[in-house]
Design a protein around this motif. Structure first.
Motif, mmCIF file in Angstrom:
data_model
loop_
_atom_site.group_PDB
_atom_site.id
_atom_site.type_symbol
_atom_site.label_atom_id
_atom_site.label_comp_id
_atom_site.label_asym_id
_atom_site.label_seq_id
_atom_site.Cartn_x
_atom_site.Cartn_y
_atom_site.Cartn_z
ATOM 1 N N ILE A 208 0.840 -1.204 0.000
ATOM 2 C CA ILE A 208 0.000 0.000 0.000
ATOM 3 C C ILE A 208 0.874 1.252 0.000
ATOM 4 N N LEU A 209 1.900 1.259 0.841
ATOM 5 C CA LEU A 209 2.737 2.455 0.943
ATOM 6 C C LEU A 209 3.686 2.597 -0.239
ATOM 7 N N VAL A 210 4.245 1.482 -0.713
ATOM 8 C CA VAL A 210 5.133 1.566 -1.877
ATOM 9 C C VAL A 210 4.350 2.036 -3.107
ATOM 10 N N ASP A 211 3.142 1.503 -3.296
ATOM 11 C CA ASP A 211 2.336 1.859 -4.464
ATOM 12 C C ASP A 211 1.772 3.279 -4.373
ATOM 13 N N ASN A 212 1.632 3.796 -3.147
ATOM 14 C CA ASN A 212 1.036 5.120 -2.970
ATOM 15 C C ASN A 212 2.018 6.139 -2.391
ATOM 16 N N ALA A 213 3.304 5.859 -2.510
ATOM 17 C CA ALA A 213 4.313 6.737 -1.906
ATOM 18 C C ALA A 213 4.214 8.159 -2.423
ATOM 19 N N ASP A 214 3.841 8.335 -3.697
ATOM 20 C CA ASP A 214 3.769 9.686 -4.255
ATOM 21 C C ASP A 214 2.580 10.480 -3.710
ATOM 22 N N LEU A 215 1.671 9.799 -2.983
ATOM 23 C CA LEU A 215 0.512 10.477 -2.403
ATOM 24 C C LEU A 215 0.729 10.850 -0.942
ATOM 25 N N ILE A 216 1.830 10.353 -0.362
ATOM 26 C CA ILE A 216 2.120 10.626 1.048
ATOM 27 C C ILE A 216 2.870 11.948 1.132
ATOM 28 N N ARG A 217 2.175 12.985 1.597
ATOM 29 C CA ARG A 217 2.755 14.318 1.632
ATOM 30 C C ARG A 217 2.472 14.987 2.984
ATOM 31 N N PRO A 218 3.368 15.852 3.435
ATOM 32 C CA PRO A 218 3.185 16.488 4.746
ATOM 33 C C PRO A 218 1.928 17.343 4.813
ATOM 34 N N GLY A 219 1.269 17.284 5.982
ATOM 35 C CA GLY A 219 0.117 18.133 6.231
ATOM 36 C C GLY A 219 -1.185 17.661 5.633
ATOM 37 N N LEU A 220 -1.172 16.582 4.850
ATOM 38 C CA LEU A 220 -2.389 16.087 4.215
ATOM 39 C C LEU A 220 -3.058 15.054 5.110
ATOM 40 N N GLU A 221 -4.312 15.292 5.436
ATOM 41 C CA GLU A 221 -5.025 14.350 6.297
ATOM 42 C C GLU A 221 -5.251 13.018 5.583
ATOM 43 N N GLU A 222 -5.394 13.067 4.257
ATOM 44 C CA GLU A 222 -5.544 11.814 3.502
ATOM 45 C C GLU A 222 -4.306 10.931 3.656
ATOM 46 N N ALA A 224 -2.307 10.933 6.275
ATOM 47 C CA ALA A 224 -2.359 10.400 7.635
ATOM 48 C C ALA A 224 -3.294 9.197 7.705
ATOM 49 N N TRP A 225 -4.386 9.244 6.968
ATOM 50 C CA TRP A 225 -5.350 8.147 6.937
ATOM 51 C C TRP A 225 -4.703 6.885 6.362
ATOM 52 N N VAL A 226 -4.029 7.033 5.215
ATOM 53 C CA VAL A 226 -3.393 5.884 4.567
ATOM 54 C C VAL A 226 -2.325 5.266 5.470
ATOM 55 N N VAL A 227 -1.478 6.105 6.051
ATOM 56 C CA VAL A 227 -0.390 5.608 6.894
ATOM 57 C C VAL A 227 -0.945 4.931 8.143
ATOM 58 N N THR A 228 -1.955 5.522 8.750
ATOM 59 C CA THR A 228 -2.524 4.955 9.973
ATOM 60 C C THR A 228 -3.161 3.598 9.704
ATOM 61 N N LYS A 229 -3.891 3.473 8.612
ATOM 62 C CA LYS A 229 -4.488 2.173 8.284
ATOM 63 C C LYS A 229 -3.413 1.114 8.070
ATOM 64 N N ALA A 230 -2.314 1.509 7.429
ATOM 65 C CA ALA A 230 -1.225 0.563 7.196
ATOM 66 C C ALA A 230 -0.580 0.144 8.513
ATOM 67 N N LEU A 231 -0.349 1.100 9.406
ATOM 68 C CA LEU A 231 0.242 0.779 10.709
ATOM 69 C C LEU A 231 -0.653 -0.162 11.495
ATOM 70 N N MET A 232 -1.943 0.062 11.433
ATOM 71 C CA MET A 232 -2.869 -0.801 12.158
ATOM 72 C C MET A 232 -2.865 -2.211 11.579
ATOM 73 N N SER A 233 -2.844 -2.324 10.269
ATOM 74 C CA SER A 233 -2.804 -3.647 9.643
ATOM 75 C C SER A 233 -1.538 -4.398 10.030
ATOM 76 N N ALA A 298 12.599 7.374 -0.729
ATOM 77 C CA ALA A 298 13.044 8.690 -1.202
ATOM 78 C C ALA A 298 11.847 9.589 -1.514
ATOM 79 N N SER A 299 10.783 8.997 -2.053
ATOM 80 C CA SER A 299 9.603 9.766 -2.430
ATOM 81 C C SER A 299 8.916 10.411 -1.234
ATOM 82 N N ILE A 300 8.997 9.747 -0.064
ATOM 83 C CA ILE A 300 8.353 10.301 1.130
ATOM 84 C C ILE A 300 9.342 11.044 2.030
ATOM 85 N N ASP A 301 10.522 11.332 1.490
ATOM 86 C CA ASP A 301 11.546 12.088 2.221
ATOM 87 C C ASP A 301 12.181 11.298 3.359
#
Length: 353
Positions: A208-222, A224-233, A298-301
């Motif tokens: 999920i994170l590798v495929d959506n790395a370009d969508l993970i950006r600072p300050g975006l609540e979306e 945070a949602w993706v990362v939190t769901k992944a951490l929970m899984s 690298a994409s998510i800094d």
């Protein structure tokens, strides 16, 4: 025919979304938790979340006790236990990042009382898992404990957390790729107990994170949602497995050794991310997934080199050649790498120059 029974302990309630901090009282009520809660928090999370949640409890006629910890140590666990006993607390609520939640988790396990997890940073999968990680001198211990009864993750708060904490959480999840590779290898070569379901769930979170790395950006609540769901899984995968195997392999051994050799130099998630680049190369060679892991980081800094971790090349080599000694867990490192092999993989993956 199955001869062994397995108990899988998971959170009863998981609430994720904008503004759900205000629902902690309702979540506790739904769990039928009675008596006085003890909030375990740290300075910044106390201001951001713990004090407002305490006000909600007081409005409901419940006066929580609050203990603020500065560092995640076994002394802090003892302090929380002492406060819980002195205040006659009936359950604990961990409010904060990794340290507050891990301390609450371990203290509640010792006290044999439930706890709820209210993360303020998406920094690691401990927010939902049955493992607690606490530094002890120049090493770090991962300790088995009960998972939280509930998790309340306010994506509005998580989106405002320091970006480096979020990228560390992402890197921790991405490293599940190599953790599962090691687990499968251990099952084939050492007949280690293995769960196909837990492994698949863990891998899915990394994808999920590798495929959506370009969508993970600072300050975006979306984000945070993706990362939190992944951490929970990922945390659920560990609970299903009954061990940290789905999320901890050679890349975590590498990170633990860096903690000994260069304590405090970098965040845990960032260290395992770099470790995962190299261990993926060891598993699959030049044509393997290590490049996808590196590019996603690298994409998510997140760091991809020793220099970006703030650690010198020789310390990386020393960690690679000695980390297999940390614990009795079979990984791709086997009985260890020699210096030449370690330098070769670190150089070819660009971790060192």
């Amino acid at each position: 025919m199955f001869e062994k029974s397995t108990w899988i302990r998971l959170p009863r309630n998981v609430v994720v979304g904008h503004g759900v901090r205000s629902q902690v009282v309702d979540v506790v009520d739904d769990l039928h938790l009675q008596g006085r809660p003890l909030f375990v928090t740290s300075p910044t999370p106390r201001e951001v979340a713990a004090d407002p949640i305490a006000a909600d409890f007081e409005a409901a006629g419940i006066e929580p006790a609050i203990v603020t910890i500065e560092k995640a140590t076994f002394d802090a666990v003892e302090r929380v236990i002492e406060v819980a006993e002195a205040e006659e607390a009936s359950y604990l609520v961990g409010i904060g990042g990794g340290k507050a939640i891990d301390i609450a988790k371990l203290a509640s396990h010792h006290l044999e009382m439930g706890f709820c997890s209210v993360p303020t940073a998406a920094s690691h999968d401990g927010i939902v898992s049955n493992r607690g990680s606490v530094p002890d001198g120049d090493s770090r211990h991962s300790v088995a404990a009960e998972p939280p009864l509930a998790v309340v993750a306010d994506t509005g708060i998580l989106a405002e957390a320091p970006w480096e904490l979020t990228t560390a959480g992402c890197a921790d999840i991405i490293s599940n790729y190599t953790a599962v590779m090691d687990w499968r290898l251990a099952q084939r070569l050492q007949d280690v107990e293995y769960s196909e379901y837990a492994a698949a769930l863990s891998e899915m979170t990394a994808e999920i994170l590798v495929d959506n790395a370009d969508l993970i950006r600072p300050g975006l609540e979306e984000s945070a949602w993706v990362v939190t769901k992944a951490l929970m899984s990922s945390g659920v995968a560990m609970s299903i497995a009954g061990s940290s195997r789905p999320a901890s392999g050679a890349e975590h051994l590498f990170s633990h050794q860096l903690d000994r050799l260069a304590p405090g130099a970098a965040l845990h998630g960032h260290q395992v991310g770099v470790g995962s680049i190299m261990t993926a190369y060891l598993h699959q060679g030049a044509d393997g997934i290590w490049r996808a892991i590196r590019d996603a980081l690298a994409s998510i800094d997140a760091p991809t080199t020793a220099a970006e971790l703030g650690i010198d090349d020789e310390t990386v080599i020393e960690a690679l050649t000695t980390c297999h000694e940390i614990r009795d867990r079979y990984t791709i490192l086997g009985s260890g790498m020699n210096e030449r092999a370690a330098r070769d993989v670190a150089t070819k993956t660009g971790v060192i120059d």
